[in-house]
Design a protein around this motif. Structure first.
Motif, PDB file in Angstrom:
ATOM      1  N   LEU A  31      23.236  30.442 -26.807  1.00 16.07           N
ATOM      2  CA  LEU A  31      23.392  30.297 -28.253  1.00 16.07           C
ATOM      3  C   LEU A  31      22.023  30.088 -28.908  1.00 16.07           C
ATOM      4  CD1 LEU A  31      26.517  27.924 -28.330  1.00 16.07           C
ATOM      5  CD2 LEU A  31      26.448  30.284 -29.130  1.00 16.07           C
ATOM      6  N   SER A  53      20.912  28.813 -32.754  1.00 13.26           N
ATOM      7  CA  SER A  53      22.148  28.301 -33.348  1.00 13.26           C
ATOM      8  C   SER A  53      21.925  26.949 -34.028  1.00 13.26           C
ATOM      9  CB  SER A  53      23.245  28.177 -32.285  1.00 13.26           C
ATOM     10  OG  SER A  53      22.882  27.243 -31.282  1.00 13.26           O
ATOM     11  N   ASP A  91      21.583  37.853 -24.749  1.00  8.91           N
ATOM     12  CA  ASP A  91      21.743  36.395 -24.766  1.00  8.91           C
ATOM     13  C   ASP A  91      22.836  35.907 -23.819  1.00  8.91           C
ATOM     14  OD1 ASP A  91      19.747  36.258 -26.680  1.00  8.91           O
ATOM     15  OD2 ASP A  91      21.164  36.420 -28.344  1.00  8.91           O
ATOM     16  N   LYS A 117      36.210  37.069 -25.489  1.00 13.81           N
ATOM     17  CA  LYS A 117      35.474  38.057 -26.278  1.00 13.81           C
ATOM     18  C   LYS A 117      36.202  38.341 -27.592  1.00 13.81           C
ATOM     19  CE  LYS A 117      33.644  42.707 -26.127  1.00 13.81           C
ATOM     20  NZ  LYS A 117      33.132  43.796 -25.320  1.00 13.81           N
ATOM     21  N   HIS A 166      32.743  32.073 -25.657  1.00 14.11           N
ATOM     22  CA  HIS A 166      32.825  33.178 -26.618  1.00 14.11           C
ATOM     23  C   HIS A 166      31.468  33.851 -26.762  1.00 14.11           C
ATOM     24  CE1 HIS A 166      33.823  35.617 -30.030  1.00 14.11           C
ATOM     25  NE2 HIS A 166      32.910  35.030 -30.766  1.00 14.11           N
ATOM     26  N   SER A 167      30.420  33.024 -26.842  1.00 13.96           N
ATOM     27  CA  SER A 167      29.094  33.607 -27.041  1.00 13.96           C
ATOM     28  C   SER A 167      28.686  34.429 -25.817  1.00 13.96           C
ATOM     29  CB  SER A 167      28.068  32.513 -27.338  1.00 13.96           C
ATOM     30  OG  SER A 167      27.679  31.848 -26.152  1.00 13.96           O
ATOM     31  N   LYS A 181      31.108  37.806 -25.665  1.00 17.00           N
ATOM     32  CA  LYS A 181      30.934  38.828 -26.694  1.00 17.00           C
ATOM     33  C   LYS A 181      29.758  39.749 -26.378  1.00 17.00           C
ATOM     34  CE  LYS A 181      28.450  36.401 -30.502  1.00 17.00           C
ATOM     35  NZ  LYS A 181      27.381  35.881 -29.725  1.00 17.00           N
TER      36      LYS A 181
END
Lengths: 381, 241
Positions: free
Chosen positions: A297, A300, B151, B189, B202-203, B206
């Motif tokens: 993240l 963020s 990422d 996702k 989720h990050s 995705k």
């Protein structure tokens, strides 16, 4: 009757043609995934796969240019810098490490970088790994990538007021970030040690094709300007509880797997970087955190949150600055000599205690980032 | 206390803002404490489907010793706190699955805690394997190195160097069934599953394509599964007189 018959036949033919047309057009649409493309749901190549391919192609182009340098009259006489999908220097893929003596040194350097406590045990005094802060094995832009650092030395450093070779610089990493004073040998690797050579081989190989003596974009950490509200450890405490403690633990001491190996590194206390490490500076930590934390993240946290949480982490006690503890200085003297320009808490009074005196644990109890290190008690201190 | 924790789960963003509330991720640790105090023997009739309030036997889908199969996850050897949190999340509607919501709505907090303790103590058998036709080399790269161009850190950077999990909030993923991992990553996702700490999963998900998800699911399924850290005896003690 015949008219009606003809009408029926032509209707049938029309229907067959229409169905055929639907099948042909629909089949074409289906095969080309047109609807999914229009709807934006087509899955051809993931962004990651595309970026990986772009990086490979950049390296392949570079390799071709190098192979053909000056081969023809119009061929370039110097290769272009290989650039990856995000516009930063593209380091080579680990699969292309050469199968020779140099390649073996590169591989050893990479293993030390990933697992210093296991592969440079004698000189590591905490539970960190180089790759904890230099992410993706030192490849990731804006996480202090080693391909950018490799071409920046020799350089003059204010920290020790001398020209530093890469070996001198890495000696500092061991001395401060890896807290070598608490290691089995009690110090960083001696001059000329193979550990330096192997790490330098790895950095040099990562930088294959990068320009020397150029400050490459993506180097270091992109520290955002200090916010108008400055930085505040109490605000940072709340950021830490909400965003950091799930991985680093509520008291910042990291988390271990069932084998007692650190998966998430400790951020303060006896197993963390010491007061002389660059990361103890609030601005440095803020830059690392802003661009890289939590893992997965990046960006963020707001700049304010990054500065505040860096202040919370770096206003906790940690191992002493060895220039103080081994130099016969008081914390106040060391603060004056080494930390007067730091945005940080060295020598500051926090909750009634002056920070900097240091905290040390029993080295035998220090779990490593990669496997429990059991120092030989007979080893010379 | 349990109600408060359930409310925390249901209103994660609110809970994380409110002062004096524990952060949402700590629910797994709180539930682990409850599981540590629970009597795992309470779980046995639930697992076998005896005397339950209409809830099906866990074993009818998850197998006799929680080994799972196909899209049904193996539960054996998962952290107790993680299991109990999932049950509470199903009951609160924070994790969606018709079957599991039906079951979880018929369990009380004590039973959930006992189930967590029971399954955490089961020994996992290496029954999973690659079934999706994924690219194992790509899966290995994602598991060990990640794909930082999008990422995505490596799976192991949070789930431990062997994929055997880290404490309560990061469950083991090695040796889990490929079809289950595939479904969960796809659900993260799409946002259909949204109960991971900080939205971390989720990050991660995705950034992965459908083929990436197949590849990493197959790779993880091929790995040796974790073994429980703390073995507890599940044999009934003979009654005195």
């Amino acid at each position: 009757m015949s008219d009606r018959h003809r009408t029926t036949v032509s209707r049938a033919i029309l229907i067959v043609l229409a169905v055929a047309a639907l099948v042909v057009v629909g089949g074409g649409l289906y095969r080309n995934n047109t609807l999914a493309r229009i709807a934006g749901t087509a899955e051809t190549e993931s962004a990651g796969e595309a970026a990986t391919r772009a990086g490979r192609e950049a390296r392949a182009t570079f390799d071709d240019e190098v192979a053909n340098l000056g081969a023809e009259e119009n061929a370039p006489h110097a290769p272009a810098v290989p650039i990856g999908a995000e516009g930063y220097f593209q380091p080579p893929d680990p699969s292309s490490i050469p199968d020779d003596e140099f390649g073996q040194s590169v591989r050893r350097g990479r293993e030390i970088f990933l697992n210093p406590a296991a592969n440079a045990t004698e000189y590591v005094g905490n539970s960190l790994a180089c790759a904890n802060c230099h992410l993706d094995a030192g490849r990731l832009a804006n996480a202090a990538p080693m391909w950018a650092a490799a071409g920046e030395y020799p350089a003059w450093r204010g920290k020790n007021k001398m020209i530093n070779t890469m070996e001198d610089r890495v000696n500092g990493c061991f001395t401060y970030s890896m807290n070598a004073q608490a290691s089995p040998s009690g110090a960083a690797p001696p001059k000329g040690h193979q550990i330096y050579k192997d790490l330098e081989s790895y950095f040099y190989w990562l930088a294959t094709g990068a320009p020397l003596n150029v400050e490459l974009p993506g180097r270091g950490y992109p520290t955002p300007d200090m916010p108008e509200a400055g930085y505040d450890r109490e605000r940072g405490r709340e950021v830490f509880a909400a965003r950091c403690s799930v991985c680093h633990g509520e008291t910042g001491q990291g988390r271990q797997d069932i084998n007692g190996r650190y998966v998430f590194p400790p951020l303060w206390g006896s197993d963390a970087y010491n007061w002389g490490a660059g990361m103890h500076r609030v601005n440095t930590a803020a830059g690392f955190i802003y661009a890289n934390m939590p893992l997965g993240l990046p960006y963020s946290l707001s700049p304010q949150e990054a500065w505040d949480v860096a202040a919370w982490i770096n206003s906790q006690e940690r191992p002493a600055d060895p220039r103080q503890s081994q130099g016969g200085l008081t914390v106040a003297e060391a603060q004056e000599r080494f930390h007067s320009d730091d945005p940080g808490f060295y020598g500051a009074e926090v909750d009634g205690t002056v920070l900097g005196a240091g905290v040390s644990g029993d080295p035998a109890d220090t779990p490593s980032a990669t496997g429990t290190v059991v120092p030989d008690p007979a080893a010379p201190k | 206390m349990i109600l408060r924790a359930a409310i925390c789960v249901a209103f994660v963003p609110l809970a994380s803002l409110a002062q004096d509330e524990p952060p949402d991720w700590s629910a797994a640790e709180t539930y682990a404490d409850a599981a540590a105090e629970a009597d795992p023997l309470i779980a046995i009739p639930l697992v076998e489907g005896e005397g339950t309030d209409g809830a099906w036997a866990c074993a009818s889908c998850h197998g006799e010793n929680g080994q799972g199969a196909g899209p049904i996850p193996a539960l054996a050897g998962l952290p107790a706190g993680y299991i109990v949190k999932q049950l509470h999340d199903y009951a609160a509607g924070a994790r969606l699955n018709d079957n599991m919501q039906y079951v979880a709505n018929r369990l009380d907090a004590t039973q959930m805690a006992a189930l967590g303790a029971y399954y955490a103590a089961q020994i996992r058998q290496p029954t999973a394997g690659a079934t999706l036709g994924g690219d194992l080399a790509r899966g290995r790269t994602l598991a060990l190195e990640g794909d930082w161009t999008v990422d995505v850190p490596s799976c192991f950077s949070c789930h431990g160097p062997s994929g055997w999990g880290v404490e309560q909030a990061f469950p083991p993923i090695a040796g889990q069934h490929a079809a289950y991992i595939d479904r969960q990553l796809s659900a993260w996702k799409s946002g259909d599953r949204a109960n991971s700490p900080l939205g971390l999963m989720h990050s991660v998900a995705k950034g992965l394509s459908a083929s990436d998800i197949k590849s990493v699911s197959d790779y993880l399924a091929e790995l040796p599964p974790p073994q429980p850290r703390d073995r507890v005896s599940l044999t009934r003690e003979p009654q005195d007189e």
